[in-house]
Design an enzyme around this catalytic site. Structure first.
Site, PDB file in Angstrom:
ATOM      1  N   LYS A 210      16.758   2.128  55.359  1.00 32.15           N
ATOM      2  CA  LYS A 210      16.604   2.253  56.714  1.00 32.15           C
ATOM      3  C   LYS A 210      17.898   2.300  57.356  1.00 32.15           C
ATOM      4  CE  LYS A 210      14.570  -0.098  60.854  1.00 32.15           C
ATOM      5  NZ  LYS A 210      14.654  -1.254  61.377  1.00 32.15           N
TER       6      LYS A 210
ATOM      7  N   ALA B 273      11.126   0.453  66.945  1.00 29.66           N
ATOM      8  CA  ALA B 273      11.511  -0.163  68.219  1.00 29.66           C
ATOM      9  C   ALA B 273      10.859  -0.231  69.746  1.00 29.66           C
ATOM     10  CB  ALA B 273      13.138  -0.540  67.950  1.00 29.66           C
ATOM     11  N   GLY B 274      10.718  -1.268  69.678  1.00 30.76           N
ATOM     12  CA  GLY B 274      10.633  -1.119  71.370  1.00 30.76           C
ATOM     13  C   GLY B 274       8.938  -1.669  71.904  1.00 30.76           C
TER      14      GLY B 274
ATOM     15  N   ASN C  56       8.589  -5.338  64.618  1.00 35.09           N
ATOM     16  CA  ASN C  56       8.747  -6.893  63.929  1.00 35.09           C
ATOM     17  C   ASN C  56       8.769  -7.930  65.289  1.00 35.09           C
ATOM     18  OD1 ASN C  56      10.229  -9.254  62.676  1.00 35.09           O
ATOM     19  ND2 ASN C  56      11.680  -7.990  61.755  1.00 35.09           N
ATOM     20  N   THR C  57       9.808  -7.731  65.844  1.00 33.41           N
ATOM     21  CA  THR C  57       9.433  -9.267  67.221  1.00 33.41           C
ATOM     22  C   THR C  57       7.996  -8.653  67.469  1.00 33.41           C
ATOM     23  OG1 THR C  57      11.592  -8.175  67.267  1.00 33.41           O
ATOM     24  CG2 THR C  57      10.854  -9.982  69.108  1.00 33.41           C
TER      25      THR C  57
END
Lengths: 378, 256
Positions: B98, B185-186, B207-208
């Site tokens: 990645k 992401a986001g 992830n987050t």
């Protein structure tokens, strides 16, 4: 039971604490320490006794254990100071967790909600209220959480006190003494193989921190799931006008490293810590120290002027679920007291009292029952 | 429901998951299990991967049969990213990478020029390159033309939880590229992941949103359902939006 011969592997605060309690009860205790006693994670730690500030809503058992250990700290400090004849600088000012910008405030609110859900006694402060309590805080601090019952101790003094108290009670400490092998016969731990040959023991306690899984002789499936987690730190010398009173922690949405500042009675200000999965590497890096200084300076601008006294990196003994591994194992007479991760200093009293009690009575208390190795064996 | 394929490997789950920032390893492995993800991404700069001592992240992931997708998070130049990719290939024996080349610490936005350079070199060197990029159709098309195995535009900045900020761009990218399209992401909550899938994305990487939720394992389960629901809705075909109502029960033949 008190006249048993006990061998403890590891001379950090956990091994010393258990050893002291057992020696005091009349047991014959020998500690084998691979290097210098109390000079690994015990020495590197910041000494924060902060179950509340560290609490995560998914780790309720650990929070409970930490809170119970904190409750025992005054008694622990009194007893230890009396036996050792020295102070361990136990301090009861609280922790203030601060944020500097709107994204931080949102993150603080997220933490505060979780703390309230756990029923913790925490207080929300505006930036102004936080500065009234701790005047050195930056004018940029916009919101804060106060955890008044989170305390601190000088962990390096505690190391010295434990060494003295342990030896004063008749405990024997061998430094630079590597254990070559744990000896297990027919499912019973019988002793250890050292440089000087076989040493028999009635009970064997593994308290070797992040080295606990490296010792020969344990069956693979019973190795404690413990790994080293690197933390870089530094110490500043506080000067007139920049005297920090409370433990200050930052919550910063824009950085991956949040920092804490811990003021010591001797005038040192401990700043930590990075959290790095780097194996047994203990090198300091420019980026690590930079992040600590940036974080400290943004929360307390006055640190800019302070002399740097020391920089260091330590290895936390991280277990798979961040909670310690305590108590009996499937091997008879083999006891684990390891994997205390970032709570080792906080959890030393409860570990020492409860493990000593387990060995003297043979009974696993309800307090440590949830933390036995068997939780990983299911 | 059509195969999701990366580098000739077919996956059942269209959710790819990150391994950073969880409260602890135990919760991470539980969350990954609950998410149903089969691919987990690991930052090569954050984890020392030459370490073979007992307990470590890679062993935990492999024990659970996960495909490990190494990433170059924290690299600011093509040179750094290429070096990191090569170290990862050597250490993990995988050609998957990645590719992240970040332009600035504050926004974590990709540096497009460096990203394209790095992608070109890594494809030539035989890597299976999954680039994290802007939600810019032209950049995505260029990455496909360079031979990347997928394109992974951001929905919003990394860790921001702001959702899919420009669904129209994602839709245009969907029309332009043939390789798997993965929003990376986001994503902040389940509906964000569903929206990405409804737009026709092949997968979502997050992830987050899971790691920092109050209850990561429960959020992972929510994400699994959201990705499945979004995919099903995309395949089913949504009805056109209209300003006025149409009664869902027919009016014809009603008893007067």
């Amino acid at each position: 039971m008190a006249n048993k011969k006990i061998i403890i592997i590891g001379g950090g605060v956990i091994g010393l604490g258990i050893g002291w309690q057992l020696a005091k009860a009349g047991a014959t205790v020998t500690i084998y320490e691979r290097s210098q006693s109390g000079r690994a994670a015990s020495w590197a730690a910041a000494g924060m006794l902060a179950p509340l500030a560290e609490a995560h809503s998914e780790e309720p058992e650990l929070l409970k254990l930490g809170s119970q250990s904190l409750v025992r700290y005054p008694q622990w400090a009194d007893e230890l100071e009396a036996d050792a004849g020295m102070s361990i600088a136990y301090r009861v000012e609280g922790t203030i967790i601060v944020g500097l910008e709107p994204d931080d405030t949102d993150q603080l609110r997220h933490l505060y909600t979780a703390q309230q859900d756990l029923g913790l006694s925490v207080e929300w402060l505006t930036g102004r209220e936080a500065r009234e309590i701790e005047s050195v805080l930056s004018p940029r601090v916009t919101a804060a959480i106060r955890c008044a019952t989170d305390h601190q101790v000088d962990n390096r003094l505690m190391v010295k006190a434990l060494q003295r108290a342990y030896q004063a009670c008749g405990g024997v400490l061998y430094e630079n003494s590597t254990i070559e092998k744990i000896v297990i016969e027919n499912g019973v731990a019988t002793g250890v193989q050292t440089q000087d040959g076989f040493q028999a023991a009635d009970v064997l306690i593994l308290a070797a921190g992040c080295w606990s899984a490296q010792i020969e002789g344990l069956p693979d499936n019973l190795l404690p799931p413990v790994r080293p987690v690197k933390g870089q730190m530094l110490a500043l010398q506080m000067e007139a006008g920049i005297i920090v009173k409370n433990v200050i922690r930052t919550v910063r949405a824009r950085y991956s490293t949040s920092v804490y500042l811990v003021p010591r009675t001797d005038g040192r200000l401990i700043v930590g810590a990075t959290t790095e999965e780097m194996g047994f590497d203990t090198r300091l890096t420019a980026g690590g120290i930079f992040e600590l200084l940036r974080g400290a300076w943004e929360a307390v601008p006055g640190v800019y002027e302070l002399p740097i006294l020391e920089t260091w990196a330590g290895l936390r003994p991280g277990s798979r679920d961040n909670a310690p591994i305590l108590g009996k194992t499937p091997v008879e007479n083999l006891i684990y007291a390891t994997g205390h991760y970032r709570n080792g200093i906080l959890l030393t009293p409860i570990t020492a009292y409860e493990i000593a009690n387990l060995i003297l009575t043979g009974e696993t208390s309800d307090i440590i029952a949830p933390f036995q190795l068997d939780r990983f064996l299911r | 429901m059509q195969d999701f394929k990366i580098a000739d490997q077919t996956y059942t789950s269209r959710l790819l998951i990150g391994t950073a920032g969880y409260p602890n390893f135990h919760i991470m492995t539980e969350a990954i299990a609950a998410s149903g993800a089969e691919i987990a991404t690991v930052s090569m700069r954050r984890v020392k991967f030459t370490d073979t001592s007992g307990e470590n992240l890679f062993a935990l992931l492999r024990e659970r049969g996960m495909t490990i997708l190494p990433n170059t998070a924290g690299c600011f130049t093509a040179k750094d990213a290429i070096l990191t990719a090569n170290l990862a290939r050597e250490a993990l024996d995988t050609s998957l990478i990645k590719l992240e080349v970040i332009g600035d610490e504050e926004t974590q936005f990709p540096d497009v020029e460096q990203l394209l350079n790095a992608a070109e070199t890594l494809v030539k060197d035989g890597f299976t390159v999954l680039p994290y990029c802007n939600d810019d159709p032209i950049t995505c098309k260029k990455l496909e033309d360079l031979g990347c195995a997928a394109v992974m535009p951001l929905g919003a900045p990394i860790g921001s939880g702001m959702g899919i900020r420009n669904p129209y761009n994602i839709q245009i990218i969907r029309d332009l590229v043939q390789v798997p399209l993965i929003v990376d992401a986001g994503v902040g909550t389940a509906s964000d992941a569903a929206i990405a899938m409804e737009l026709g994305c092949d997968g979502v990487l997050l992830n987050t949103a899971v790691a920092k939720a109050h209850r990561p394992v429960l959020m992972a389960e929510a994400m699994k359902k959201a990705v499945e629901a979004g995919r099903a809705a995309f395949l089913a075909g949504r009805i056109p939006r209209k300003l006025y109502a149409t009664a869902s029960s027919p009016q014809d033949g009603m008893i007067e």
